[in-house]
Write a protein that holds these residues in place. Structure first.
Motif, short mmCIF file in Angstrom:
data_model
loop_
_atom_site.label_atom_id
_atom_site.label_comp_id
_atom_site.label_asym_id
_atom_site.label_seq_id
_atom_site.Cartn_x
_atom_site.Cartn_y
_atom_site.Cartn_z
N VAL A 1 -4.66 3.99 10.42
CA VAL A 1 -4.88 3.27 11.66
C VAL A 1 -5.65 1.98 11.39
CG1 VAL A 1 -5.98 3.35 13.92
CG2 VAL A 1 -4.80 5.38 13.05
N GLU A 2 -6.72 2.08 10.62
CA GLU A 2 -7.57 0.91 10.35
C GLU A 2 -6.82 -0.17 9.57
OE1 GLU A 2 -10.88 2.55 8.29
OE2 GLU A 2 -11.59 3.70 10.04
N ARG A 3 -5.98 0.24 8.63
CA ARG A 3 -5.25 -0.72 7.80
C ARG A 3 -3.91 -1.13 8.40
NH1 ARG A 3 -6.41 -1.25 2.36
NH2 ARG A 3 -4.72 -2.79 2.50
N ASN A 4 -3.56 -0.54 9.53
CA ASN A 4 -2.30 -0.84 10.20
C ASN A 4 -1.10 -0.59 9.28
OD1 ASN A 4 -0.77 -1.65 12.46
ND2 ASN A 4 -0.60 -3.74 11.68
N ILE A 5 -1.15 0.52 8.57
CA ILE A 5 -0.08 0.88 7.64
C ILE A 5 1.07 1.52 8.41
CG2 ILE A 5 0.49 2.42 5.71
CD1 ILE A 5 -2.37 1.89 4.69
N LYS A 6 2.27 1.06 8.10
CA LYS A 6 3.44 1.46 8.89
C LYS A 6 4.26 2.59 8.30
CE LYS A 6 2.75 -1.73 12.00
NZ LYS A 6 2.31 -1.33 13.36
N ALA A 7 4.07 2.89 7.00
CA ALA A 7 4.91 3.92 6.39
C ALA A 7 4.14 4.70 5.34
CB ALA A 7 6.15 3.29 5.75
N VAL A 8 4.41 6.00 5.27
CA VAL A 8 3.88 6.87 4.22
C VAL A 8 5.07 7.57 3.57
CG1 VAL A 8 1.68 7.20 5.40
CG2 VAL A 8 3.55 8.82 5.80
N PHE A 9 4.83 8.25 2.46
CA PHE A 9 5.94 8.82 1.70
C PHE A 9 5.66 10.29 1.37
CE2 PHE A 9 5.77 4.31 1.06
CZ PHE A 9 7.09 3.90 1.14
N VAL A 10 6.73 11.08 1.42
CA VAL A 10 6.64 12.48 1.00
C VAL A 10 7.14 12.57 -0.45
CG1 VAL A 10 6.89 13.38 3.33
CG2 VAL A 10 8.94 13.01 1.93
N VAL B 1 0.86 -1.18 0.00
CA VAL B 1 0.00 0.00 0.00
C VAL B 1 0.89 1.23 0.00
CG1 VAL B 1 -1.84 1.24 1.16
CG2 VAL B 1 -1.75 -1.26 1.31
N LEU B 2 0.73 2.07 -1.01
CA LEU B 2 1.56 3.25 -1.18
C LEU B 2 0.73 4.49 -0.85
CD1 LEU B 2 4.18 4.63 -2.16
CD2 LEU B 2 3.28 4.49 -4.50
N VAL B 3 1.08 5.17 0.24
CA VAL B 3 0.36 6.38 0.68
C VAL B 3 1.26 7.59 0.46
CG1 VAL B 3 -0.79 7.53 2.60
CG2 VAL B 3 -0.89 5.02 2.40
N THR B 4 0.77 8.54 -0.35
CA THR B 4 1.57 9.71 -0.70
C THR B 4 0.76 10.99 -0.57
OG1 THR B 4 0.97 9.47 -3.03
CG2 THR B 4 3.00 8.40 -2.31
N ALA B 5 1.43 12.12 -0.82
CA ALA B 5 0.79 13.42 -0.64
C ALA B 5 -0.29 13.70 -1.68
CB ALA B 5 1.84 14.53 -0.66
N HIS B 6 -0.06 13.29 -2.94
CA HIS B 6 -1.11 13.46 -3.95
C HIS B 6 -1.14 12.25 -4.87
CE1 HIS B 6 1.72 14.61 -7.17
NE2 HIS B 6 0.72 14.91 -7.98
N ASP B 7 -2.24 12.10 -5.57
CA ASP B 7 -2.52 10.86 -6.28
C ASP B 7 -1.78 10.80 -7.61
OD1 ASP B 7 -3.61 8.44 -6.85
OD2 ASP B 7 -5.64 9.15 -7.23
N ALA B 8 -0.44 10.74 -7.52
CA ALA B 8 0.39 10.73 -8.74
C ALA B 8 0.79 9.33 -9.16
CB ALA B 8 1.63 11.57 -8.51
N PHE B 9 0.55 8.33 -8.32
CA PHE B 9 1.12 7.00 -8.55
C PHE B 9 0.09 5.97 -9.00
CE2 PHE B 9 4.08 9.29 -5.92
CZ PHE B 9 5.32 8.93 -6.40
N GLY B 10 -1.01 6.44 -9.58
CA GLY B 10 -2.05 5.52 -10.03
C GLY B 10 -1.55 4.54 -11.08
N TYR B 11 -0.77 5.02 -12.03
CA TYR B 11 -0.23 4.13 -13.07
C TYR B 11 0.76 3.13 -12.49
CZ TYR B 11 -2.34 7.09 -16.66
OH TYR B 11 -3.23 7.78 -17.44
#
Length: 315
Positions: free
Chosen positions: A246-255, A202-212
């Motif tokens: 919190v719900e998905r127990n995600i451990k890292a996000v990216f800037v 799961v890739l969590v970023t500041a804006h939705d640039a990584f759809g492809y």
């Protein structure tokens, strides 16, 4: 649409006309012939990714200028007088299209009546794009699917051959080499993403640039903002993404290198208040590449950096 939006649209319409008139008025000077003093074809590209493809394929026969450097957000870019001169002197102008360059695209489309101006996404099958053909609105971040980006490279190659047939054989050879490197890169990204367990991909970023990227390499992608950074986010968006972590127990996000880190830092802090530890997994390059002279300052190096950063943080 409110009065302010109407005024902004009118100003941009006027600017488009003014820029085209400026370009037309400058067409008589020597630089506008599109060839450098040492005989190289002058090419201007809007973004670093496009400029890099032009350099790789054009080699010693082209002189490439890029309008948007490291850390520049193309969604919000406004052309300066210096940028107009770069566009004016070029024989070929390459841009992303699909509204990546925002209002500047109007200027580029008008310029096409006077010189070779090409959107590198024009030849991409619309059924491979993310978006709607009915509305004509597509996600412009196509470079994150490396296989799809090979079509952009082919468009650059074919345009250079058509514009400069004397060096066509060199463009074909350099294009073939570069396309092979892209195929190897695509395989590398695929292999590294498979190192991450499916449930943690799961890739969590500041804006939705990584759809492809997500669609091509089987990664779930979540962005705080939408496809364009011109759309603002609010407290509700921050709270929703915090709760999702919190719900998905995600451990890292990216800037991202072209966006302020404070929004993601606020989400990390909000998750911590709810007893969930989230780290900043690293900085990704999204709408712009790294500094010239570094690995991240090339398209292939940028993609490898992103891939390795994501894999190491999530696996």
């Amino acid at each position: 649409m409110n009065a302010r939006a109407n005024k902004t649209g009118s100003l941009w319409g006027l600017l488009c006309v003014m820029l085209v008139l400026v370009l037309a008025g400058c067409s008589g000077n020597g630089s506008a012939q599109g060839v450098s003093e040492d005989g190289k074809l002058l090419v201007t590209a809007t973004t670093g990714m496009i400029g890099d493809a032009a350099r790789e394929i054009g080699g010693e026969h082209v002189e490439v200028t890029t309008l948007m450097g490291p850390g520049v957000d193309p969604h919000l870019f406004k052309a300066s007088q210096g940028d107009i001169r770069k566009l004016d002197r070029a024989a070929v102008v390459f841009y992303g299209g699909l509204h990546l360059e925002g209002n500047m695209e109007r200027v580029l489309v008008k310029m096409a009546a006077q010189k070779t101006v090409v959107a590198v996404t024009d030849d991409m099958p619309r059924d491979r794009l993310i978006g709607s053909e009915e509305t004509g609105e597509f996600d412009p971040h196509v470079w994150f699917n490396v296989d799809l980006w090979t079509i952009a490279a082919e468009t650059v190659r074919d345009t250079l051959i058509e514009k400069d047939p004397a060096n066509a054989e060199a463009y074909r050879k350099q294009g073939e080499r570069y396309l092979n490197e892209l195929k190897e890169l695509d395989a590398y990204v695929r292999e590294r993403m498979l190192e991450i367990p499916a449930e943690g991909r799961v890739l969590v970023t500041a804006h939705d640039a990584f759809g492809y990227f997500g669609k091509a390499y089987e990664v779930e992608v979540v962005g705080l903002q939408g496809i364009s950074t011109a759309a603002e986010f609010g407290a509700r968006d921050v709270s929703a993404l915090r709760d999702y972590l919190v719900e998905r127990n995600i451990k890292a996000v990216f800037v991202e290198s072209s966006l302020p880190a404070r929004s993601m830092q606020a989400i990390v802090a909000g998750a911590a208040q709810q007893g969930h530890d989230v780290t900043i997994g690293g900085e990704l390059f999204s709408d712009a590449m790294g500094e010239p002279g570094t690995d991240e300052g090339t398209y292939i190096g940028m993609i490898r950096h992103n891939t390795d950063t994501i894999a190491e943080a999530l696996k």
